[in-house]
Design a protein around this motif. Structure first.
Motif, short mmCIF file in Angstrom:
data_model
loop_
_atom_site.label_atom_id
_atom_site.label_comp_id
_atom_site.label_asym_id
_atom_site.label_seq_id
_atom_site.Cartn_x
_atom_site.Cartn_y
_atom_site.Cartn_z
N ILE A 169 55.22 37.09 37.46
CA ILE A 169 53.99 37.68 38.63
C ILE A 169 54.32 39.01 38.87
O ILE A 169 55.27 39.57 39.09
CB ILE A 169 54.17 36.80 39.90
CG1 ILE A 169 53.70 35.36 39.44
CG2 ILE A 169 53.63 37.38 40.98
CD1 ILE A 169 52.36 35.10 39.71
N SER A 170 53.07 39.88 38.79
CA SER A 170 53.06 41.23 39.16
C SER A 170 51.78 41.39 39.94
O SER A 170 50.81 40.79 39.93
CB SER A 170 53.18 42.28 37.89
OG SER A 170 51.91 42.12 37.43
N VAL A 171 51.98 42.24 40.93
CA VAL A 171 50.95 42.75 41.99
C VAL A 171 50.57 44.22 41.80
O VAL A 171 51.27 45.14 41.69
CB VAL A 171 51.51 42.70 43.44
CG1 VAL A 171 50.35 43.20 44.43
CG2 VAL A 171 51.91 41.22 43.73
N GLN A 172 49.40 44.48 41.70
CA GLN A 172 48.59 45.94 41.50
C GLN A 172 47.57 46.01 42.86
O GLN A 172 46.84 45.34 43.13
CB GLN A 172 47.83 45.81 40.21
CG GLN A 172 47.18 47.10 40.17
CD GLN A 172 46.69 47.36 38.63
OE1 GLN A 172 46.65 46.09 37.78
NE2 GLN A 172 45.95 48.27 38.35
N LYS A 173 48.08 47.12 43.30
CA LYS A 173 47.03 47.46 44.69
C LYS A 173 45.67 48.22 43.81
O LYS A 173 45.78 49.12 43.05
CB LYS A 173 47.81 48.41 45.28
CG LYS A 173 47.23 48.99 46.57
CD LYS A 173 48.04 49.97 47.64
CE LYS A 173 47.27 50.25 48.67
NZ LYS A 173 47.98 51.15 49.61
N ILE A 174 44.95 47.66 44.45
CA ILE A 174 43.45 48.28 44.00
C ILE A 174 42.80 49.26 44.89
O ILE A 174 42.55 50.28 44.60
CB ILE A 174 42.23 47.03 43.77
CG1 ILE A 174 42.96 46.15 42.69
CG2 ILE A 174 40.88 47.58 43.27
CD1 ILE A 174 42.10 44.88 42.59
N ASN A 175 43.14 48.64 46.51
CA ASN A 175 42.83 49.72 47.56
C ASN A 175 43.75 49.15 48.67
O ASN A 175 44.58 48.43 48.27
CB ASN A 175 41.41 49.65 47.85
CG ASN A 175 40.92 48.32 48.21
OD1 ASN A 175 41.39 47.55 49.04
ND2 ASN A 175 39.66 48.15 47.56
N ASP A 176 43.55 49.64 49.74
CA ASP A 176 44.42 49.64 50.86
C ASP A 176 44.43 48.00 51.25
O ASP A 176 45.06 47.53 52.13
CB ASP A 176 43.88 50.41 52.27
CG ASP A 176 44.11 51.73 51.83
OD1 ASP A 176 45.03 52.08 51.22
OD2 ASP A 176 43.67 52.78 52.65
N GLN A 177 43.30 47.31 50.80
CA GLN A 177 42.92 45.96 51.43
C GLN A 177 43.00 44.87 50.21
O GLN A 177 43.44 43.73 50.38
CB GLN A 177 41.87 45.90 52.14
CG GLN A 177 41.67 46.47 53.52
CD GLN A 177 40.39 46.14 54.18
OE1 GLN A 177 39.45 47.05 54.01
NE2 GLN A 177 40.49 45.03 55.10
N ASN B 12 44.07 35.87 36.31
CA ASN B 12 44.36 36.86 37.46
C ASN B 12 43.73 36.11 38.66
O ASN B 12 42.95 35.44 38.84
CB ASN B 12 43.65 38.13 37.15
CG ASN B 12 43.78 38.71 35.94
OD1 ASN B 12 45.17 39.10 35.63
ND2 ASN B 12 42.97 39.45 35.56
N SER B 13 44.75 36.66 39.85
CA SER B 13 44.46 36.16 41.25
C SER B 13 44.25 37.60 42.06
O SER B 13 44.79 38.33 41.55
CB SER B 13 45.28 35.06 41.75
OG SER B 13 45.30 33.92 41.10
N PHE B 14 43.66 37.29 43.22
CA PHE B 14 43.49 38.28 44.11
C PHE B 14 43.87 37.98 45.36
O PHE B 14 43.70 36.81 45.86
CB PHE B 14 42.07 39.03 43.77
CG PHE B 14 41.78 39.21 42.36
CD1 PHE B 14 41.93 40.58 41.83
CD2 PHE B 14 41.00 38.38 41.65
CE1 PHE B 14 41.66 40.78 40.57
CE2 PHE B 14 40.68 38.60 40.39
CZ PHE B 14 41.08 39.66 39.77
N PHE B 15 44.10 39.20 46.39
CA PHE B 15 44.20 38.75 47.65
C PHE B 15 43.62 39.85 48.53
O PHE B 15 43.90 41.12 48.01
CB PHE B 15 45.58 38.48 48.26
CG PHE B 15 46.74 39.27 48.09
CD1 PHE B 15 46.94 40.22 49.11
CD2 PHE B 15 47.39 39.30 46.95
CE1 PHE B 15 48.07 41.14 48.90
CE2 PHE B 15 48.44 40.02 46.63
CZ PHE B 15 48.74 40.83 47.75
N TYR B 16 43.13 39.65 49.56
CA TYR B 16 42.42 40.56 50.39
C TYR B 16 42.91 40.50 52.03
O TYR B 16 42.85 39.41 52.55
CB TYR B 16 40.66 40.25 50.52
CG TYR B 16 40.08 41.41 50.94
CD1 TYR B 16 39.57 42.53 50.50
CD2 TYR B 16 39.76 41.34 52.32
CE1 TYR B 16 38.86 43.48 51.09
CE2 TYR B 16 39.01 42.38 53.03
CZ TYR B 16 38.52 43.47 52.26
OH TYR B 16 37.65 44.48 52.94
N ILE B 17 43.46 41.60 52.29
CA ILE B 17 44.18 41.63 53.64
C ILE B 17 43.23 42.31 54.88
O ILE B 17 42.88 43.68 54.71
CB ILE B 17 45.42 42.29 53.70
CG1 ILE B 17 46.22 42.03 52.67
CG2 ILE B 17 45.97 42.69 55.13
CD1 ILE B 17 47.47 43.06 52.30
#
Length: 321
Positions: free
Chosen positions: A59-67, A77-82
């Motif tokens: 598993i690896s996490v890539q930051k797309i933007n601040d959220q 691929n999965s995604f999460f939005y903060i």
């Protein structure tokens, strides 16, 4: 879309790697039964190999933007939005183990609770981790995706009845304090239950398997997927204000990449239309349009996907004549 693997040579290799020892005396069996048994063994072996492959994947996490973050590994691929107060997860990974590992990665970045899970479509590499998302998490998906999930929920041990699942037919908005996520259904494409997740704030779309970068579209016709309808869906998506395109099996992409897939479909439909207008049969059309015209496009099950694209266009154009 499942996890692709390479199968070498004969079925003996698959049998050797199978977790179940199976010995079959083929003598006296009909040819049809022999083929059925051999295909069953190969199928079991492939499923087992897929499970092993997914278990070894990191598993690896890539930051797309601040959220917004992308999580690769564990199927699609999965995604999460903060947001200010909670986290939204998009797609649940290929297994509960990977879903748990994804949540561990999320917890390293934020202490905010996961309150929503959005499912782009029903394929197992996007959904088998769903049981990890217990109430009070609200799970959103198109009603067709939910109906497909119900068909194999016992085998996948999804226990959907115990979850907070919200289905819809056209579109729905998820309001997150000052943020707004739009869940839009434009129609059938990869399946008949694909949704588009649009984040206007960042001009970003999350498309599941509606889009494969630099690849011939891979569809599930048995689940309502259709190339002719996919072209119409992509045209609608391209009307949105987009800078970033995210999907289940491609790297971070742009609107240009999305337009490239749409242009492939437009060109292929035009070629098929010419064959139909000249009275050619389906077989003649398939043979008359070489895949090498699109040699810059790769993709999962490339040749069979290309053939399916032609069949879908041919049948629809023929029907409308």
């Amino acid at each position: 879309m499942g996890v692709p693997i390479t199968i070498e040579a004969a079925s003996t290799r698959a049998m050797a790697n199978c977790p179940i020892s199976v010995w079959i005396k083929l003598k006296g069996l009909t040819m049809k039964l022999r083929k059925t048994l051999i295909l069953s063994i190969i199928t079991i072996s492939i499923l087992y190999a897929n499970i092993l492959l997914s278990q070894q994947e990191n598993i690896s996490v890539q930051k797309i933007n601040d959220q917004l973050y992308q999580v690769t590994g564990g199927g699609s691929n999965s995604f999460f939005y903060i947001s200010n107060y909670e986290v939204v997860v998009i797609d649940a990974k290929i297994s509960t183990d990977y879903a748990k590992r994804m949540l561990e990665e999320i917890n390293k970045i934020t202490e905010k609770p996961v309150r929503y899970l959005l499912i782009t479509h029903h394929d197992g590499d996007h959904t088998r981790g769903i049981p990890v998302f217990q109430p009070p998490v609200n799970i959103f998906m198109h009603k067709n995706a939910y109906n497909h999930l119900k068909e194999f929920q016992k085998e996948a041990k999804l226990n959907l009845d115990k979850l907070n699942i919200i289905t819809f037919e056209k579109s729905i908005n998820i309001q997150l304090s000052n943020d707004n996520l739009k869940l839009i259904y434009f129609g059938p494409g990869h399946t008949d239950g694909d949704i588009v997740i649009y984040i206007p704030k960042y001009k970003t779309v999350i498309l599941g398997d509606l889009f494969f970068k630099s690849a011939i579209p891979y569809l599930h016709p048995e689940s309502g997927g259709n190339t002719y309808e996919l072209e119409k869906v992509l045209k609608q998506i391209c009307k949105l204000e987009i800078d970033i395109v995210l999907s289940g099996h491609s790297e971070i992409s742009s609107k240009k990449d999305l337009l490239d897939e749409l242009n492939y479909l437009v060109k292929l439909q035009s070629l098929v239309s010419d064959f139909v207008n000249n009275g050619k049969t389906l077989d003649e059309t398939i043979k008359g349009i070489p895949i090498d015209i699109f040699k810059n496009l790769g993709g999962f099950k490339r040749e069979s996907s290309f053939k399916q694209n032609i069949i879908d266009f041919y049948n629809r154009i023929k029907k409308e004549k």
